[in-house]
Scaffold this motif. Structure first.
Motif, PDB file in Angstrom:
ATOM      1  N   ASP A  53     -47.375 -65.914  89.958  1.00  5.35           N
ATOM      2  CA  ASP A  53     -47.744 -65.566  88.587  1.00  5.35           C
ATOM      3  C   ASP A  53     -46.953 -66.294  87.508  1.00  5.35           C
ATOM      4  O   ASP A  53     -47.152 -66.057  86.318  1.00  5.35           O
ATOM      5  CB  ASP A  53     -47.607 -64.061  88.369  1.00  5.35           C
ATOM      6  N   HIS A  54     -46.040 -67.179  87.884  1.00  2.37           N
ATOM      7  CA  HIS A  54     -45.250 -67.905  86.884  1.00  2.37           C
ATOM      8  C   HIS A  54     -44.606 -69.147  87.483  1.00  2.37           C
ATOM      9  O   HIS A  54     -44.602 -69.334  88.700  1.00  2.37           O
ATOM     10  CB  HIS A  54     -44.173 -67.001  86.275  1.00  2.37           C
ATOM     11  N   VAL A  55     -44.079 -69.972  86.596  1.00  2.00           N
ATOM     12  CA  VAL A  55     -43.252 -71.108  86.996  1.00  2.00           C
ATOM     13  C   VAL A  55     -41.878 -70.887  86.367  1.00  2.00           C
ATOM     14  O   VAL A  55     -41.771 -70.587  85.172  1.00  2.00           O
ATOM     15  CB  VAL A  55     -43.843 -72.452  86.517  1.00  2.00           C
ATOM     16  N   LEU A  56     -40.856 -71.003  87.195  1.00  2.00           N
ATOM     17  CA  LEU A  56     -39.468 -70.925  86.755  1.00  2.00           C
ATOM     18  C   LEU A  56     -38.920 -72.342  86.760  1.00  2.00           C
ATOM     19  O   LEU A  56     -39.091 -73.068  87.753  1.00  2.00           O
ATOM     20  CB  LEU A  56     -38.652 -70.046  87.710  1.00  2.00           C
ATOM     21  N   VAL A  57     -38.276 -72.745  85.675  1.00  2.00           N
ATOM     22  CA  VAL A  57     -37.665 -74.069  85.594  1.00  2.00           C
ATOM     23  C   VAL A  57     -36.182 -73.876  85.332  1.00  2.00           C
ATOM     24  O   VAL A  57     -35.784 -73.109  84.454  1.00  2.00           O
ATOM     25  CB  VAL A  57     -38.298 -74.920  84.470  1.00  2.00           C
ATOM     26  N   GLU A  58     -35.358 -74.572  86.119  1.00  2.00           N
ATOM     27  CA  GLU A  58     -33.908 -74.507  85.960  1.00  2.00           C
ATOM     28  C   GLU A  58     -33.382 -75.903  85.662  1.00  2.00           C
ATOM     29  O   GLU A  58     -33.824 -76.874  86.273  1.00  2.00           O
ATOM     30  CB  GLU A  58     -33.236 -74.041  87.245  1.00  2.00           C
ATOM     31  N   VAL A  59     -32.426 -75.983  84.734  1.00  2.00           N
ATOM     32  CA  VAL A  59     -31.740 -77.237  84.430  1.00  2.00           C
ATOM     33  C   VAL A  59     -30.260 -77.007  84.681  1.00  2.00           C
ATOM     34  O   VAL A  59     -29.636 -76.164  84.035  1.00  2.00           O
ATOM     35  CB  VAL A  59     -31.992 -77.689  82.976  1.00  2.00           C
ATOM     36  N   PHE A  60     -29.709 -77.734  85.650  1.00  2.00           N
ATOM     37  CA  PHE A  60     -28.296 -77.643  86.004  1.00  2.00           C
ATOM     38  C   PHE A  60     -27.547 -78.782  85.337  1.00  2.00           C
ATOM     39  O   PHE A  60     -28.016 -79.926  85.350  1.00  2.00           O
ATOM     40  CB  PHE A  60     -28.107 -77.770  87.519  1.00  2.00           C
ATOM     41  N   ASP A  61     -26.369 -78.487  84.764  1.00  2.00           N
ATOM     42  CA  ASP A  61     -25.511 -79.546  84.233  1.00  2.00           C
ATOM     43  C   ASP A  61     -24.067 -79.236  84.586  1.00  2.00           C
ATOM     44  O   ASP A  61     -23.756 -78.167  85.094  1.00  2.00           O
ATOM     45  CB  ASP A  61     -25.711 -79.744  82.726  1.00  2.00           C
ATOM     46  N   GLY A  62     -23.184 -80.163  84.343  1.00  6.47           N
ATOM     47  CA  GLY A  62     -21.799 -80.037  84.762  1.00  6.47           C
ATOM     48  C   GLY A  62     -20.894 -79.287  83.806  1.00  6.47           C
ATOM     49  O   GLY A  62     -19.693 -79.191  84.049  1.00  6.47           O
ATOM     50  N   SER A  63     -21.408 -78.767  82.732  1.00  3.35           N
ATOM     51  CA  SER A  63     -20.575 -78.081  81.755  1.00  3.35           C
ATOM     52  C   SER A  63     -20.622 -76.569  81.959  1.00  3.35           C
ATOM     53  O   SER A  63     -21.702 -75.999  82.078  1.00  3.35           O
ATOM     54  CB  SER A  63     -21.060 -78.400  80.338  1.00  3.35           C
ATOM     55  N   PRO A  64     -19.466 -75.912  81.930  1.00  2.08           N
ATOM     56  CA  PRO A  64     -19.464 -74.450  82.026  1.00  2.08           C
ATOM     57  C   PRO A  64     -19.689 -73.770  80.676  1.00  2.08           C
ATOM     58  O   PRO A  64     -19.751 -72.554  80.593  1.00  2.08           O
ATOM     59  CB  PRO A  64     -18.063 -74.147  82.557  1.00  2.08           C
ATOM     60  N   VAL A  65     -19.807 -74.556  79.612  1.00  2.17           N
ATOM     61  CA  VAL A  65     -19.923 -74.001  78.267  1.00  2.17           C
ATOM     62  C   VAL A  65     -21.280 -73.328  78.077  1.00  2.17           C
ATOM     63  O   VAL A  65     -22.328 -73.925  78.365  1.00  2.17           O
ATOM     64  CB  VAL A  65     -19.712 -75.098  77.199  1.00  2.17           C
ATOM     65  N   ARG A  66     -21.233 -72.112  77.585  1.00  3.33           N
ATOM     66  CA  ARG A  66     -22.434 -71.301  77.369  1.00  3.33           C
ATOM     67  C   ARG A  66     -23.334 -71.940  76.306  1.00  3.33           C
ATOM     68  O   ARG A  66     -22.864 -72.356  75.254  1.00  3.33           O
ATOM     69  CB  ARG A  66     -21.991 -69.925  76.893  1.00  3.33           C
ATOM     70  N   PRO A  67     -24.633 -71.995  76.561  1.00  3.84           N
ATOM     71  CA  PRO A  67     -25.543 -72.482  75.519  1.00  3.84           C
ATOM     72  C   PRO A  67     -25.662 -71.427  74.415  1.00  3.84           C
ATOM     73  O   PRO A  67     -25.782 -70.240  74.700  1.00  3.84           O
ATOM     74  CB  PRO A  67     -26.876 -72.660  76.250  1.00  3.84           C
ATOM     75  N   ARG A  68     -25.592 -71.858  73.178  1.00  6.70           N
ATOM     76  CA  ARG A  68     -25.660 -70.923  72.049  1.00  6.70           C
ATOM     77  C   ARG A  68     -26.692 -71.409  71.043  1.00  6.70           C
ATOM     78  O   ARG A  68     -26.540 -72.487  70.486  1.00  6.70           O
ATOM     79  CB  ARG A  68     -24.308 -70.825  71.359  1.00  6.70           C
ATOM     80  N   PRO A  69     -27.705 -70.604  70.802  1.00  7.35           N
ATOM     81  CA  PRO A  69     -28.642 -70.968  69.738  1.00  7.35           C
ATOM     82  C   PRO A  69     -27.897 -70.986  68.398  1.00  7.35           C
ATOM     83  O   PRO A  69     -27.051 -70.134  68.146  1.00  7.35           O
ATOM     84  CB  PRO A  69     -29.679 -69.848  69.753  1.00  7.35           C
ATOM     85  N   ARG A  70     -28.182 -71.974  67.593  1.00  7.50           N
ATOM     86  CA  ARG A  70     -27.554 -72.065  66.279  1.00  7.50           C
ATOM     87  C   ARG A  70     -28.432 -71.365  65.246  1.00  7.50           C
ATOM     88  O   ARG A  70     -29.621 -71.656  65.157  1.00  7.50           O
ATOM     89  CB  ARG A  70     -27.399 -73.524  65.851  1.00  7.50           C
ATOM     90  N   PRO A  71     -27.823 -70.477  64.473  1.00  3.41           N
ATOM     91  CA  PRO A  71     -28.611 -69.866  63.399  1.00  3.41           C
ATOM     92  C   PRO A  71     -28.869 -70.910  62.320  1.00  3.41           C
ATOM     93  O   PRO A  71     -27.998 -71.728  62.018  1.00  3.41           O
ATOM     94  CB  PRO A  71     -27.712 -68.737  62.887  1.00  3.41           C
ATOM     95  N   SER A  72     -30.060 -70.906  61.765  1.00  3.18           N
ATOM     96  CA  SER A  72     -30.346 -71.857  60.710  1.00  3.18           C
ATOM     97  C   SER A  72     -29.977 -71.242  59.373  1.00  3.18           C
ATOM     98  O   SER A  72     -30.237 -70.070  59.110  1.00  3.18           O
ATOM     99  CB  SER A  72     -31.821 -72.255  60.726  1.00  3.18           C
ATOM    100  N   ALA A  73     -29.345 -72.055  58.549  1.00  2.00           N
ATOM    101  CA  ALA A  73     -28.970 -71.595  57.217  1.00  2.00           C
ATOM    102  C   ALA A  73     -30.175 -71.725  56.299  1.00  2.00           C
ATOM    103  O   ALA A  73     -30.964 -72.659  56.422  1.00  2.00           O
ATOM    104  CB  ALA A  73     -27.805 -72.432  56.698  1.00  2.00           C
ATOM    105  N   ALA A  74     -30.321 -70.789  55.403  1.00  2.00           N
ATOM    106  CA  ALA A  74     -31.455 -70.806  54.469  1.00  2.00           C
ATOM    107  C   ALA A  74     -31.443 -72.103  53.673  1.00  2.00           C
ATOM    108  O   ALA A  74     -30.409 -72.540  53.176  1.00  2.00           O
ATOM    109  CB  ALA A  74     -31.374 -69.610  53.529  1.00  2.00           C
ATOM    110  N   GLY A  75     -32.587 -72.737  53.592  1.00  2.00           N
ATOM    111  CA  GLY A  75     -32.715 -73.963  52.810  1.00  2.00           C
ATOM    112  C   GLY A  75     -32.330 -75.217  53.560  1.00  2.00           C
ATOM    113  O   GLY A  75     -32.634 -76.313  53.113  1.00  2.00           O
ATOM    114  N   GLN A  76     -31.626 -75.116  54.677  1.00  2.00           N
ATOM    115  CA  GLN A  76     -31.203 -76.287  55.427  1.00  2.00           C
ATOM    116  C   GLN A  76     -32.070 -76.522  56.650  1.00  2.00           C
ATOM    117  O   GLN A  76     -31.895 -77.504  57.335  1.00  2.00           O
ATOM    118  CB  GLN A  76     -29.747 -76.144  55.872  1.00  2.00           C
ATOM    119  N   GLU A  77     -32.979 -75.628  56.911  1.00  2.00           N
ATOM    120  CA  GLU A  77     -33.781 -75.690  58.125  1.00  2.00           C
ATOM    121  C   GLU A  77     -34.555 -77.001  58.248  1.00  2.00           C
ATOM    122  O   GLU A  77     -34.596 -77.611  59.291  1.00  2.00           O
ATOM    123  CB  GLU A  77     -34.749 -74.509  58.151  1.00  2.00           C
ATOM    124  N   GLU A  78     -35.156 -77.449  57.167  1.00  2.00           N
ATOM    125  CA  GLU A  78     -35.973 -78.649  57.241  1.00  2.00           C
ATOM    126  C   GLU A  78     -35.129 -79.906  57.355  1.00  2.00           C
ATOM    127  O   GLU A  78     -35.579 -80.905  57.888  1.00  2.00           O
ATOM    128  CB  GLU A  78     -36.907 -78.722  56.034  1.00  2.00           C
TER     129      GLU A  78
END
Length: 170
Positions: free
Chosen positions: A94-119
Motif C-alpha cells: 500500500d505504499h513506497v518507503l524511501v530512505e536516504v542514508f548519509d554519514g552525518s549524525p546531525v539531525r535534519p531540522r526544517p528551517r522556519p521561514s521568516a515573514a517577507g523573506q520566503e520568496e
C-alpha cells in the motif's frame, strides 16, 4: 543507468545495486551515490526507473512526489553530510518507503521561514517540501552503543499508493 532487481549474472552499473530482499511482499532497490553535483540528477533518474519497474509511474501524484522528495533529501545529504549517500526504495502493498542514508549524525531540522523573506530564500525549504508532498517523513540515527547498519543517519519518507492519495492528487 539501469535499475536491476534480484540477482543478476553480472554486477549492475557501478552506482546501482539491487537487493533481492523479499520479506512478505516488500521489495527493495538500493542506489549508492558519491556525494557530488551529479547525485540529484542520478537519483531523479533512478526514481523514475524504479517506479517504472514496479508499474507505479501512473499512480496519481506518486511519481512527482517521490522524485521531488528524494531529490531534496539527497541534495541535503550532499550539502550537509560527508561521504557517500545511499538511497533505498521499499515497495510495500500500500505504499513506497524511501530512505536516504548519509554519514552525518546531525539531525535534519526544517528551517522556519521568516515573514517577507520566503520568496528571496534559495535554501532551507527542502524538508518543508518533503513534508508537503509525502504522506509521512522522519529520521533516525544510531543509538549510543548500537552497531549502526550504516554510520550517520537516515531520513525517510512514505508515499501511499491507495485511493486516498489518488483523490488528494486530483
Amino acid at each position: 543507468m539501469a535499475i536491476a532487481q534480484g540477482r543478476a549474472p553480472a554486477p549492475p552499473p557501478a552506482l546501482v545495486r539491487a537487493c533481492a530482499a523479499r520479506s512478505g511482499r516488500t521489495r527493495v532497490i538500493t542506489l549508492d551515490l558519491e556525494s557530488d553535483a551529479t547525485s540529484a540528477h542520478r537519483v531523479r533518474t533512478a526514481t523514475r526507473q524504479v517506479l517504472a519497474h514496479w508499474g507505479l509511474l501512473t499512480v496519481a501524484g506518486v511519481a512527482d512526489a517521490m522524485e521531488l522528495a528524494v531529490t531534496e533529501l539527497v541534495t541535503n545529504a550532499v550539502q550537509h553530510a560527508c561521504g557517500p549517500v545511499q538511497v533505498r526504495w521499499h515497495r510495500r502493498p500500500d505504499h513506497v518507503l524511501v530512505e536516504v542514508f548519509d554519514g552525518s549524525p546531525v539531525r535534519p531540522r526544517p528551517r522556519p521561514s521568516a515573514a517577507g523573506q520566503e520568496e528571496a530564500a534559495e535554501h532551507g525549504r527542502g524538508l518543508a517540501l518533503v513534508d508537503a508532498c509525502t504522506d509521512a517523513w522522519g529520521w533516525s540515527g544510531s543509538a549510543a552503543g548500537e552497531e549502526p547498519e550504516l554510520p550517520g543517519k537516515h531520513v525517510w519518507f512514505v508515499c501511499l499508493l491507495d485511493s486516498e492519495r489518488r483523490s488528494r492528487a486530483a
